[in-house]
Scaffold this motif. Sequence first.
Motif, PDB file in Angstrom:
ATOM      1  N   VAL A  70       0.842  -1.159  -0.054  1.00  0.00           N
ATOM      2  CA  VAL A  70      -0.010   0.033   0.135  1.00  0.00           C
ATOM      3  C   VAL A  70       0.880   1.203  -0.111  1.00  0.00           C
ATOM      4  N   GLN A  71       2.006   1.147   0.762  1.00  0.00           N
ATOM      5  CA  GLN A  71       2.838   2.450   0.944  1.00  0.00           C
ATOM      6  C   GLN A  71       3.456   2.629  -0.646  1.00  0.00           C
ATOM      7  N   ALA A  72       3.832   1.388  -1.188  1.00  0.00           N
ATOM      8  CA  ALA A  72       4.479   1.835  -2.493  1.00  0.00           C
ATOM      9  C   ALA A  72       3.406   2.051  -3.724  1.00  0.00           C
ATOM     10  N   HIS A  73       2.510   1.368  -3.655  1.00  0.00           N
ATOM     11  CA  HIS A  73       1.445   1.202  -5.015  1.00  0.00           C
ATOM     12  C   HIS A  73      -0.083   1.953  -4.640  1.00  0.00           C
ATOM     13  N   GLY A  74      -0.078   2.139  -3.208  1.00  0.00           N
ATOM     14  CA  GLY A  74      -1.599   2.450  -2.860  1.00  0.00           C
ATOM     15  C   GLY A  74      -2.752   1.591  -3.311  1.00  0.00           C
ATOM     16  N   LEU A  75      -3.885   1.693  -3.066  1.00  0.00           N
ATOM     17  CA  LEU A  75      -4.757   0.613  -3.264  1.00  0.00           C
ATOM     18  C   LEU A  75      -6.084   1.279  -4.350  1.00  0.00           C
ATOM     19  N   PRO A  76      -6.322   0.217  -4.976  1.00  0.00           N
ATOM     20  CA  PRO A  76      -7.458   0.381  -6.231  1.00  0.00           C
ATOM     21  C   PRO A  76      -8.711   1.135  -5.202  1.00  0.00           C
ATOM     22  N   GLN A  77      -9.251   2.043  -5.917  1.00  0.00           N
ATOM     23  CA  GLN A  77     -10.472   2.620  -5.463  1.00  0.00           C
ATOM     24  C   GLN A  77     -11.647   2.147  -6.319  1.00  0.00           C
ATOM     25  N   THR A  78     -11.471   1.666  -7.385  1.00  0.00           N
ATOM     26  CA  THR A  78     -12.473   1.152  -8.300  1.00  0.00           C
ATOM     27  C   THR A  78     -12.085  -0.128  -8.959  1.00  0.00           C
ATOM     28  N   VAL A  79     -12.827  -0.946  -9.619  1.00  0.00           N
ATOM     29  CA  VAL A  79     -12.567  -2.337 -10.297  1.00  0.00           C
ATOM     30  C   VAL A  79     -11.612  -1.972 -11.404  1.00  0.00           C
ATOM     31  N   GLU A  80     -11.906  -0.856 -12.201  1.00  0.00           N
ATOM     32  CA  GLU A  80     -11.272  -0.534 -13.124  1.00  0.00           C
ATOM     33  C   GLU A  80      -9.656  -0.306 -12.994  1.00  0.00           C
ATOM     34  N   GLU A  81      -9.358   0.262 -11.597  1.00  0.00           N
ATOM     35  CA  GLU A  81      -8.149   0.551 -11.440  1.00  0.00           C
ATOM     36  C   GLU A  81      -7.347  -0.591 -10.920  1.00  0.00           C
ATOM     37  N   LEU A  82      -7.835  -1.906 -10.924  1.00  0.00           N
ATOM     38  CA  LEU A  82      -7.248  -3.090 -10.702  1.00  0.00           C
ATOM     39  C   LEU A  82      -6.218  -3.371 -11.920  1.00  0.00           C
ATOM     40  N   ALA A  83      -6.403  -2.872 -12.924  1.00  0.00           N
ATOM     41  CA  ALA A  83      -5.617  -3.145 -14.440  1.00  0.00           C
ATOM     42  C   ALA A  83      -4.203  -2.410 -13.765  1.00  0.00           C
ATOM     43  N   ARG A  84      -4.142  -1.630 -13.089  1.00  0.00           N
ATOM     44  CA  ARG A  84      -2.883  -0.834 -12.833  1.00  0.00           C
ATOM     45  C   ARG A  84      -1.968  -1.485 -12.044  1.00  0.00           C
ATOM     46  N   HIS A  85      -2.689  -2.579 -11.046  1.00  0.00           N
ATOM     47  CA  HIS A  85      -1.817  -3.202  -9.927  1.00  0.00           C
ATOM     48  C   HIS A  85      -1.301  -4.439 -10.249  1.00  0.00           C
ATOM     49  N   HIS A  86      -0.136  -4.554  -9.329  1.00  0.00           N
ATOM     50  CA  HIS A  86       0.364  -6.009  -9.359  1.00  0.00           C
ATOM     51  C   HIS A  86      -0.401  -7.189  -8.627  1.00  0.00           C
ATOM     52  N   CYS A  87      -0.964  -7.938  -9.499  1.00  0.00           N
ATOM     53  CA  CYS A  87      -1.763  -9.133  -9.151  1.00  0.00           C
ATOM     54  C   CYS A  87      -1.223 -10.288  -8.868  1.00  0.00           C
ATOM     55  N   VAL A  88      -1.791 -11.098  -7.958  1.00  0.00           N
ATOM     56  CA  VAL A  88      -1.253 -12.589  -7.647  1.00  0.00           C
ATOM     57  C   VAL A  88      -2.399 -13.336  -7.981  1.00  0.00           C
ATOM     58  N   ASN A  89      -2.218 -14.555  -8.905  1.00  0.00           N
ATOM     59  CA  ASN A  89      -3.544 -15.111  -9.384  1.00  0.00           C
ATOM     60  C   ASN A  89      -3.321 -16.726  -8.555  1.00  0.00           C
TER      61      ASN A  89
END
Length: 349
Positions: A212-231
């Motif tokens: 969170v400190q480095a990248h913040g948290l998504p505020q909408t579902v659309e913003e997930l595309a800009r985050h590092h995800c783990v599947n």
Amino acid sequence: MEPLPEPDEEIGADDSVEPAERGFRVSLPNRADALSTSFAASYAGIMAFMAVASEGSFARAGERLGIGRSAVSRNVQKLETQLSTRLFLRTTRTTQLTREGQRFFDNCSQGVTHIVDAMNDLLELREGPPRGLVRISSTVGFGRKVVAPLLDKFMSAYPDVAVDLLLDDRPTDFAAEQIDVAFRNGRIEDSSIIARQLIPMQMALCAAPSYVQAHGLPQTVEELARHHCVNFRFASGRIFEWEFKVDGRVRKFMPTARLTFNDADLVLDAVLRGWGIAQISGYQICDHLAAGRLVVALAGHMPDDRGHYICYLSRQHLPARIRVFIDFMIENIRALQLNCLTAFNTEEA
């Protein structure tokens, strides 16, 4: 084939001759398989014969079997016809076994005893003290985190019950794998099984404070595309789709992941290390949320139509060992208070 005389009829002088010599014949495939020509009649006849031989009376045999005296007599006569052998000597005062009847009774007694013992054994499995093997299937994460830690307490309470736990994320095949009880997650759409919800299945989008400190948290579902995800990858090879509730509807999202694992614990470990964000079951993260090791994003969009279920094939005729296992798990899993996502500290970006 001419019928044999009724047991109460007098036997003429020629009746001293063996049935085969009088021209009586029974058309049978072979001697060893004599009774298979009419199994239903044979079974009823044998039960009637055994009752008469034990009680010494057709009337008392009928009372024991819950049928009329005449029905007992007919069933015995049919059996005698099948065997071409007279089993009883009957007068107005006594009913006695012939020598052949005594031989048949002795041979049948052991088999009937085995049948009675088998029936009593099954009745004891249902009504007696719980004993025997319970074969269980569970999804890997839920089985490892929730089910397995409770087994010691269960086996201490029921020392005569053995447990075989199979961890597998594939759908359960109760018949092929001889599964007694299965723990399943998500939505149960199979109407052929009994599925009792243990707890709601809460799915939370989580991240470590360092992420969170480095990248913040998504505020909408659309913003997930800009985050590092783990599947998470299922055993079938399919990737787990994230789900969110947006405007009252379920919205699915397939993240583009930097990391993919086929083990839920590895997904959680990657998130704890700050390597990315993932949607994780609530039962896995309660302790981490309470300790501040994880925070939740998009809390208002968590899906609420899933559950963790205990499943079995039928409510009827459950053996005691399965019945007590189901009751034990329902009570103890609900007592774990795993619905921890109703109140937590949500970090914002």
